[in-house]
Scaffold this active site. Sequence first.
Site, PDB file in Angstrom:
ATOM      1  N   ASP B 351       1.277  -0.442  -7.671  1.00 36.65           N
ATOM      2  CA  ASP B 351       0.438  -0.092  -6.554  1.00 36.65           C
ATOM      3  C   ASP B 351       0.304   1.422  -6.588  1.00 36.65           C
ATOM      4  OD1 ASP B 351      -0.904  -0.636  -4.210  1.00 36.65           O
ATOM      5  OD2 ASP B 351       0.848  -0.094  -3.011  1.00 36.65           O
ATOM      6  N   LYS B 484     -16.511  19.948  10.996  1.00 34.61           N
ATOM      7  CA  LYS B 484     -15.887  19.509   9.752  1.00 34.61           C
ATOM      8  C   LYS B 484     -16.308  18.073   9.520  1.00 34.61           C
ATOM      9  CE  LYS B 484     -11.663  17.639   9.958  1.00 34.61           C
ATOM     10  NZ  LYS B 484     -10.256  17.607  10.276  1.00 34.61           N
TER      11      LYS B 484
END
Lengths: 282, 1002
Positions: B351, B484
């Site tokens: 993973d 942002k």
Amino acid sequence: MIADAVYDSKRKEFLGRDSTRWGKLAIFYFFFYFGLAGFFSTLVFVFMRLVPLDRPRYHGDASCMQARGKPLAPGLGFRPQIDAVDNTISVEKNQIDRYVKSLHQYLLVYYWKYDIDRFNQTKKFTISDPGDCTPQNQYGFASGKPCILVKINKIIGFEPKPGYMPEDEEAYQNAGCRPNPNAISIHCTGESAADTANIQNITYISENGHDKNCGSLDTKWFPYQGKIDRQDVYQAPYIWVQFNDVKPNVPIKVICRIYAENINYNKLGYRALTQFELIIKN
Amino acid sequence: MFREKLKTRKHLEALKHEIDLDEHKVSINEVYRRYGTSPAMGLSDERAAVLLERDGPNDLTPMRKIPEIVRLAKNMFGGFAILLWIGAFLCFTAHFLEFYTLDDLQYDNVWIALASVIIITGFFSYYQQAKSSKIMESFKYLQACVVRHGRSRNINPEKIVIGDILEIRRGDRIPADIRIIRAHGLKVDNSSLTGESEPQARGIEYTNDDPLETRNLAFFGTFAVEGSCIGVVIRTGDKTFIGRIANLTAGIERGNTPIAIEINHFIRIITIIAIVVGLLFCICSLFLGYTYIEAVVFLISIIVAQVPEGLLATVTVCLTLTAQRMARKNCLVKNLEAIETLGSTTVICADKTGTLTQNQMTVAHFWFDNHIIASDIDAFQSQSNYLKFSHCWNALGRCAMLCNTAIFKDDSLNLSKPIVHRQCEGDASEIAILKCMEAITGNVALFRSKNPKICEVQFASSNRYQLSIHSTGDHDERYLLVMKGAPEKILKNCSTIYVDGCEIEFNTYWKKQYEKAFNELSNLGERVLAFADYRLPLNKYPRDYQFDCDTINFHVNPYYENFNFPTTGLRFLGLISLIDPPRVNVAEAVRKCRSAGIRLLMVTGDHPLTAAAIARATGIITDHNSTDVLLKNAYDNNARSCVIHGNTLKTMNKQQLDNLIKYHQEIVFARTSPQQKLIIVETCQRLGEIVAVTGDGVNDAPALKKADIGIAMGITGSDVSKQASDIILLDDNFASIITGIEEGRLIFDNLKKSICYTLSSKIPELAPFLFYMIFQIPLPLGTIAILCIDLGTDMLPAISLAYERAESDIMKRPPRDAKREHLATDRLISMSYGQLGMIQAGGGFFVYTVVMAENGFLPSRLFGLRKSWDSRSINDLEDSYGQEWTYYQRKALEDTCHTAFFVTVVIVQWTVLLCCKSRRNSLFRQGMANQVLNMSIVFETVLAILISYTPYINRGLMMYPLKLHWWFLPLPFTLLVLIYDEWRKWMIRKFPGSIIDQETSY
């Protein structure tokens, strides 16, 4: 499935190897075992050259005969003993030959040793008056009064002392032994009271004569000194025990034991005794 | 079997699609009605009690456990034990047969000894297993806040029932599946459920048919990372979504571990040998004229001599020792057999998040002034000088600090820690920026307090930006708007760009420059955020201007035209790119994996670009082609590396999947779903690979369970994944797996040595018996002495081989081929039985001969003596010197021989043990550094001395004291073993492939 594992016909493999690999393995193991056998044999050969000729390296108290604080005590042996496992003496009409033969054979070997030159210098044992216990008489087997030969085990360096051990006093008195001052006694009874009742009349025939209560062995025959040049040069003293009046058709368990000042008797430990079973069949 | 698989597959498909939930579709009032609750009052205590009684506690039923008694029974009656039980039973029978037929009770105690041996070793193995499985402690969570009787109170989450009104705050673990009634900026971390690493916004709207996608549901086991909510419980315990996965996982069956297969294989071989040899000689003995009883007694003796009674206990102890060693290296082993599985692993499906990477977003690069600057918090001090002089940097930094809602957790202990380790609250990206800024500027909190926030618009996935308006502390009266967000979004709103202290028009040239930088950063797999600011003109937006952003509901109307301030025409400041960087030692670990012949597949739910970038950084992909090329490689069997998107994977059939995994060495699976993980594992297993899977989420659990070995993460891992796994990495560090693999391979090698050692005493145990039977010599070695060897003197040396260090670099050779390389091979048995065992037997017989001869029985006298020797009727057996022995006198001699034979085996085993230390290396190279092994030699010798000489003990074991010089008799054979084996190994090294190598290297 299993057959496939054993023999794979496709690849001509037996247990996963073809013949070449089996062959190689066989060659490898041939040499390996050949070498190992050689190594083993060499060691055994060297060892055998070092082994003493006349008596074992360890004997008497040093040997395994005496272990775990149990006293060194000789056992007894009886003859005729025709089966290694079965100690029954079954006296039957027409069936006594094997016993007579066995005894005869034993005594033949026993006395045959007289012919060896060296034997002249050592002790020769004979019973001057064997009574009924002669080959001519078929050792009493024919008349239903079998003579059983009872002897003491040979142990190198062991000298029995006349008398009895303190714990044996009562048994000794009951046996009624009256041996010579320099002789040890052998006495036979039934294993149980019933057995004893069935063998009331016993004659003990020793080198010193006949007795109703005990047999005796002179201490002058002891100790056994081992062989000379691997030759037997010794006769272990024996007595005859003749059962004169045995209740017929009943198996009777007999124990013969020895009395001496330095011989410990122990029934479970098979010390100072011998056991056999006697049946007289009509 | 097949049907079961089918069921599993169906189950798994059902996971995502057939959830019988409609609570998210119906109106909230319908939900209240259905569960008899109300948002204000909640349930009554009485009703809750009734429901609790009906549904059971709100807790996952632990995975189906094998009852303790069954496990105990398995240890008592499995494997060799059953063979020994048969032996014990036969002994018992023989004892009674003898009792009624002969008065010679030779086997009186053996059956008791056997039974005790089985029971003791059975309990021992059981205890070891129980101990290792108890290490798993349960991970319970604390309290849940529910409304009952109109009052909110904290209760144990287990007591939650359907219909309860739950209050969830930031940081809480959601204790049941809930329908959200009211939410305030709620974001949940569904990563343990779906594998998505991004927190998901949750509210009251019904947005999707799929319960996992819709906004108005939150699930048991997930975390509320931001905001808070109130919800009504709709599912509890095993009926929750996670509960269903857990149950599914429990339903997945998997085959035996490789070591279990190997041990079964080994037991089968030994059993077949024992039974075949036993029956063969049993039949032979009948032909030789023995009685049936004797034949049965022979059969028993041969079986007892052939079965390595102590071996299974030895294996268990070896594995336990390794497990302890691994636990010290942060590898917690739940299932002992898994250790070896790790060693034979051929494929690791890793993973990405949390295993290969740190699971911590970190600022990687800045782009401003048309430069890309790498960020490295530790090395920042040196760069900060340059940064301080840049106007652009100042503006970008200000924007990054202000347009950021993450904060450090406010306690002095936390704040005193190094920045990297401080705990924070907020979104992962924002935290990364916060930490970076804190490292550069020193005090973000102070800066924020000097530039207070007037209003803010939070980030939402619909608008993909966030903005805030501040009054600045730099004596500029104008308000500052900072923004942002996703670069393309910010770009649209900007009209100028700030370069080298000048605000210039954001023309095509600069847009191209920006494009270049953006592509470069995203090709590195980094998440790019753009920053912009704007000074609001004072005339239009005076100091007391009321900014209006709270009233806007983005979910209903996500357009900025509604603001009472402009959001376009901004000044573009630069880019900050973030990445979840690979762990420090992962690249090294990957390299080691590769040299150990293990393939590493990355399986992740992440975007292909990110996945590929991490794969490159860690060395999982060594192909330098761009990710686009790699994505096209999926069907090209000649390509070494490829990246597969989950959607592509979906379209592949079985054959294509097989080819994919067979032909590509380096594969990255991106955007994979839990089912696909399971499919990947199954495909690998179909190809004969031994698969290790690492994972942390609930969604990984089925794959973890299916894999030959599941490795869960100790820190980030979910309970379900931990339960499904065999090994837990306590430090979540991939590098620990390498340690595990190394240990696993070492233990396999060492178990081989251990078995070779243990089996080598089988021939000296069997041969005396055969000689007794065939040549009719007095028995040289008794059953009790055999048990003394197997369960006494041989145990510790066999175990000590587990401490043996590796002969060569075991991490530089490929994993063992599970089909061909077995624990017990024919060569091992040939070597152990045919060679080492034979030499030992030779030694034993030599000493036997000597002891017999020195007591009066010369070898010539011994042959054929058995019957008289064993007869109680003969009280005057004559030896070679004319002495006559009573029954007990010669039995004492026989037992002395047993003792001497036993001692010989012990003494020859000294060098057998030394030989077993290495399989190829010379002993002089292998060295004597294994102190446990050295001690074990001393120990077995001392034990032999004690057994021989201690009063009562020797009587109990039917042993006798030996003469001193008998102890030296085995030495020629001890030396022979050493010399032979050194020669053999020399041949193997010198002439590889020769007959010696072929037939004796195991």
